[in-house]
Design an enzyme around this catalytic site. Structure first.
Site, PDB file in Angstrom:
ATOM      1  N   GLY A  53       0.796  -1.223   0.000  1.00 24.43           N
ATOM      2  CA  GLY A  53       0.000   0.000   0.000  1.00 24.43           C
ATOM      3  C   GLY A  53       0.829   1.273   0.000  1.00 24.43           C
TER       4      GLY A  53
ATOM      5  N   LEU B  97       0.502   3.688  -2.179  1.00 22.25           N
ATOM      6  CA  LEU B  97       0.950   3.465  -3.551  1.00 22.25           C
ATOM      7  C   LEU B  97       1.514   4.714  -4.220  1.00 22.25           C
ATOM      8  CD1 LEU B  97      -2.084   1.272  -4.646  1.00 22.25           C
ATOM      9  CD2 LEU B  97       0.128   0.528  -3.763  1.00 22.25           C
TER      10      LEU B  97
ATOM     11  N   HIS C  92       4.411   1.453  -8.053  1.00 19.42           N
ATOM     12  CA  HIS C  92       3.389   0.399  -7.955  1.00 19.42           C
ATOM     13  C   HIS C  92       2.458   0.455  -9.161  1.00 19.42           C
ATOM     14  CE1 HIS C  92       4.093   1.276  -3.520  1.00 19.42           C
ATOM     15  NE2 HIS C  92       4.345  -0.008  -3.591  1.00 19.42           N
TER      16      HIS C  92
ATOM     17  N   GLN D  16      14.655  -9.202  -3.130  1.00 17.95           N
ATOM     18  CA  GLN D  16      13.306  -9.758  -2.963  1.00 17.95           C
ATOM     19  C   GLN D  16      12.862 -10.472  -4.246  1.00 17.95           C
ATOM     20  OE1 GLN D  16       9.835  -7.768  -1.014  1.00 17.95           O
ATOM     21  NE2 GLN D  16       9.272  -7.218  -3.082  1.00 17.95           N
TER      22      GLN D  16
ATOM     23  N   MET E 230      11.549   5.541  -6.475  1.00 17.98           N
ATOM     24  CA  MET E 230      10.299   5.758  -5.728  1.00 17.98           C
ATOM     25  C   MET E 230      10.153   4.693  -4.657  1.00 17.98           C
ATOM     26  SD  MET E 230       7.450   7.134  -8.310  1.00 17.98           S
ATOM     27  CE  MET E 230       7.803   8.580  -9.295  1.00 17.98           C
TER      28      MET E 230
ATOM     29  N   ARG F 222       8.774   4.677   1.618  1.00 16.52           N
ATOM     30  CA  ARG F 222       9.583   5.190   2.741  1.00 16.52           C
ATOM     31  C   ARG F 222      10.183   6.571   2.449  1.00 16.52           C
ATOM     32  NH1 ARG F 222      10.700  -0.626   3.652  1.00 16.52           N
ATOM     33  NH2 ARG F 222       9.863  -1.087   5.702  1.00 16.52           N
TER      34      ARG F 222
HETATM   35  O1  PAF Z   1       7.561  -5.274  -1.917  1.00 15.01           O
HETATM   36  C1  PAF Z   1       6.623  -5.247  -1.111  1.00 15.01           C
HETATM   37  O2  PAF Z   1       5.848  -4.293  -1.053  1.00 15.01           O
HETATM   38  C2  PAF Z   1       6.424  -6.410  -0.150  1.00 15.01           C
HETATM   39  O3  PAF Z   1       7.652  -6.916   0.279  1.00 15.01           O
HETATM   40  C3  PAF Z   1       5.541  -7.539  -0.727  1.00 15.01           C
HETATM   41  C4  PAF Z   1       6.159  -8.183  -1.934  1.00 15.01           C
HETATM   42  C5  PAF Z   1       4.180  -6.959  -1.088  1.00 15.01           C
HETATM   43  C6  PAF Z   1       5.331  -8.627   0.331  1.00 15.01           C
HETATM   44  O4  PAF Z   1       4.756  -8.123   1.479  1.00 15.01           O
END
Ligand code: PAF
Length: 291
Positions: free
Chosen positions: A35, A37, A41, A157, A188, A191
């Site tokens: 979220g 956003l 995103h 990630q 972007m 945080r």
């Molecule tokens: O990248 C993110 O916003 C989060 O790490 C994710 C992939 C939604 C998992 O909570």
């Protein structure tokens, strides 16, 4: 007229929705988010919209990926604003469960990647990727997507999720998307909102350090220490910037390079005041230096 977006908060209902898509063989995209956003995103949603019949976005601030002293309680949230942005971007279903819905009181199962989750962010955020891999696998099981979209800013990630999908034979295609940047190059991130105006100016050091690495790569510099020193000097030129890590790694294994040949990932995590920011740049003959 475009149909309006549905919002689902229960796992049972989300699962039922996914089951109903099977007979029509519709392709389902999942865009997992926490979220608050921004355009990064929304670029994932845009790509997902172009490539699939239906698009599901999830908004869930996942408690299991935050360490005890991290920013879970103050993580920025804007459910109404997020919902409006996702609907305008053409999302079909917004999945927005609460923490109890995904992690009951007797919850005890986690996904651990034994190697890929250890270096870089894994070192300074122990348990972080365990939480990410777990929630992402849960979302895959609930939504049953054909494709799932993730940004490359969170490079480790993305690698963790790709590897988990391979190792556990999860039937989903992982699509990595380019980092979206502010005009001055800052990646972007939700945080970024923690930064004071003065810190925001200093935060440009992440991108500028990566650009220095890009320039060294263009000259075919092979000594990783030359890159690391140049990046460190740029970061430390800012009074409030403290490196968490600055590394040059193999883009697949994330292991430190001893020499730079065809490709490398320049990657860094920097604290500006209390805010920890990450960024990276893939250095390769064919890589888009701006990612
Ligand atoms: O990248 C993110 O916003 C989060 O790490 C994710 C992939 C939604 C998992 O909570």
């Amino acid at each position: 007229m475009a149909e309006s977006m549905d919002t689902i908060t229960s796992v049972r209902e989300m699962n039922e929705w996914a089951r109903l898509q099977i007979p029509g063989r519709k392709t389902i995209a999942l865009v997992p988010t926490m979220g608050y956003l921004h355009d990064g995103h929304l670029s994932l949603v845009k790509k997902a919209r172009l490539e699939n019949d239906t698009v599901v976005a999830s908004v869930f601030v996942n408690p299991t990926q935050f360490g005890r002293n991290e920013d879970l309680s103050v993580y920025p949230r804007d459910p109404q604003g997020d919902s409006a942005k996702l609907e305008a971007a053409g999302v079909d279903v917004l999945f927005m469960p609460d923490a109890q819905e995904l992690y009951g009181p007797d919850y005890e199962t986690f996904v651990d990647l034994e190697r890929l989750s250890l270096p870089l962010c894994g070192k300074s955020r122990p348990g972080h990727f365990r939480g990410v891999a777990t929630v992402v696998l849960k979302l895959f099981n609930i939504v049953q997507p054909t494709r799932a979209y993730f940004g490359s800013k969170d490079y480790q990630q993305l690698q963790v999720i790709k590897k988990m999908v391979r190792d556990l034979n999860v039937n989903v295609r992982i699509i990595g998307c380019p980092t979206v940047r502010e005009q001055d190059g800052l990646a972007m991130s939700s945080r970024n909102t923690y930064l004071t105006p003065e810190q925001r100016k200093q935060a440009i050091c992440l991108y500028e350090a990566l650009m220095l690495a890009g320039r060294l790569f263009a000259t075919r510099e092979s000594d990783p220490n030359t890159y690391l020193q140049a990046m460190k000097d740029r970061v430390l030129a800012e009074p409030d910037a403290r490196p968490d890590y600055i590394s040059l790694v193999n883009p697949e294994t994330l292991e430190d390079l001893t020499t730079v040949n065809d490709s490398a990932l320049a990657v860094l995590a920097i604290r500006i005041g209390k805010t920890r920011l990450i960024d990276n740049m893939l250095l390769a003959e064919s890589a888009d230096i701006n990612q």
